[in-house]
Write a protein that holds these residues in place. Structure first.
Motif, PDB file in Angstrom:
ATOM      1  N   TYR A 198      50.297  -2.984-107.954  1.00  0.00           N
ATOM      2  CA  TYR A 198      49.644  -3.811-106.951  1.00  0.00           C
ATOM      3  C   TYR A 198      50.546  -5.031-106.727  1.00  0.00           C
ATOM      4  O   TYR A 198      50.414  -6.021-107.436  1.00  0.00           O
ATOM      5  N   GLY A 209      52.096  -8.364-105.941  1.00  0.00           N
ATOM      6  CA  GLY A 209      51.397  -9.650-105.823  1.00  0.00           C
ATOM      7  C   GLY A 209      50.546  -9.879-107.045  1.00  0.00           C
ATOM      8  O   GLY A 209      50.809 -10.773-107.846  1.00  0.00           O
ATOM      9  N   MET A 210      49.555  -9.019-107.223  1.00  0.00           N
ATOM     10  CA  MET A 210      48.695  -9.171-108.404  1.00  0.00           C
ATOM     11  C   MET A 210      49.472  -8.863-109.684  1.00  0.00           C
ATOM     12  O   MET A 210      49.260  -9.512-110.713  1.00  0.00           O
ATOM     13  N   LYS A 228      51.435 -11.845-110.692  1.00  0.00           N
ATOM     14  CA  LYS A 228      50.503 -12.904-111.066  1.00  0.00           C
ATOM     15  C   LYS A 228      49.909 -12.647-112.461  1.00  0.00           C
ATOM     16  O   LYS A 228      49.842 -13.548-113.293  1.00  0.00           O
ATOM     17  N   GLN A 229      49.486 -11.427-112.705  1.00  0.00           N
ATOM     18  CA  GLN A 229      48.897 -11.082-114.003  1.00  0.00           C
ATOM     19  C   GLN A 229      49.914 -11.223-115.127  1.00  0.00           C
ATOM     20  O   GLN A 229      49.608 -11.761-116.187  1.00  0.00           O
ATOM     21  N   ASP A 273      40.649 -11.361-104.998  1.00  0.00           N
ATOM     22  CA  ASP A 273      41.789 -12.253-104.772  1.00  0.00           C
ATOM     23  C   ASP A 273      42.786 -12.177-105.926  1.00  0.00           C
ATOM     24  O   ASP A 273      43.241 -13.198-106.454  1.00  0.00           O
ATOM     25  N   GLN A 274      43.101 -10.954-106.321  1.00  0.00           N
ATOM     26  CA  GLN A 274      44.139 -10.632-107.311  1.00  0.00           C
ATOM     27  C   GLN A 274      43.804 -11.072-108.739  1.00  0.00           C
ATOM     28  O   GLN A 274      44.691 -11.210-109.568  1.00  0.00           O
ATOM     29  N   GLU A 319      40.710 -10.919-100.349  1.00  0.00           N
ATOM     30  CA  GLU A 319      41.281  -9.627-100.699  1.00  0.00           C
ATOM     31  C   GLU A 319      40.510  -9.042-101.880  1.00  0.00           C
ATOM     32  O   GLU A 319      40.397  -9.682-102.920  1.00  0.00           O
ATOM     33  N   ALA A 353      40.299  -5.556-104.253  1.00  0.00           N
ATOM     34  CA  ALA A 353      40.968  -4.293-104.575  1.00  0.00           C
ATOM     35  C   ALA A 353      40.134  -3.480-105.539  1.00  0.00           C
ATOM     36  O   ALA A 353      39.536  -4.013-106.471  1.00  0.00           O
TER      37      ALA A 353
END
Lengths: 153, 83
Positions: A57, A59-60, A63-64, B58-59, B73, B75
């Motif tokens: 994913y 972006g995520m 970030k994670q 949002d992630q 967002e 997911a």
């Protein structure tokens, strides 16, 4: 530092980058994860017949991984760290993940490396799909991985 | 709201992402799944086993009971298997 990329990595190059010009680091621990032959059929490995595709994913993921890395720096006195995770199509034996931790003393580096891998396994949004002569299948998550991550909370 | 799907959820639904205007009655991730499940058999099949569905809002990882109100967002995906 966090890197999510298709390209392969070289362990000694990455260690050099982290330690270059520094004399405060007394310990560097590295973990390299490799693609194992057919996780779904561990009893009957079929070399060179399977491939793995890693979806993530964008972006995520970054970030994670950055959050997990920041958490490790909060818990242990680390001088530096690096997480590289690959995506795309990989073959059995290919390198898939690298975790490097550096600290003045070994204990922090050992523990932080284990922590980073345990949390990465349950928090970083990657999904593995295996493709072989008999078709394709998404790899199922393991409850062992949840237990390993939970022991750090 | 931007909706994203990964791994077998993406395959079953047939698109990696979409933009949807949600009714005001949808406030939690659970309710969003209820709403999407009513959008056709592909969605219904994808969301059939809720035990296997994870959500990020949002992630950030979130519980299915979490609010999606105001999110940009959302997911949906199966449990992660990286490393």
């Amino acid at each position: 530092m966090v890197r999510v990329e298709e390209d392969d990595f070289d362990l000694s190059t990455e260690v050099k980058k982290i330690t270059d010009g520094r004399t405060d680091i007394g310990a560097v621990v590295s973990f390299t994860g490799l693609v194992r032959d057919f996780q779904n059929n561990a009893d009957t490995p079929k070399p060179d017949q399977g491939q793995m595709t890693l979806e993530h994913y964008p972006g995520m993921t970054e970030k994670q991984l950055e959050q997990i890395e920041a958490e490790a720096h909060k818990r242990w006195p680390l001088s530096a760290s690096l997480i590289i995770h690959r995506f795309g199509t990989l073959n059995p034996g290919d390198q898939i993940v690298l975790v490097l931790t550096a600290s003045p003393h070994r204990q922090a580096a050992f523990e932080a490396a284990m922590f980073l891998m345990d949390w990465l396994k349950t928090k970083a949004p990657f999904w593995k799909k295996e493709t072989g002569p008999e078709g394709e299948a998404w790899v199922a998550a393991k409850s062992d991985d949840d237990a390993a991550a939970d022991k750090w909370s | 709201m931007k909706l994203l799907y990964f791994a077998w959820l993406r395959e079953r639904i047939g698109v990696p992402e979409e933009e949807r205007d949600l009714p005001a009655s949808v406030t939690t991730a659970h309710e969003l799944i209820d709403y999407l499940s009513a959008q056709g058999s592909a969605y219904q099949a994808a969301f059939a086993d809720r035990e296997l569905i994870k959500v990020a809002i949002d992630q950030e990882h979130a519980a299915l009971t979490a609010s999606v109100v105001g999110a940009h967002e959302v997911a949906f995906f199966p449990p992660v298997t990286g490393g």
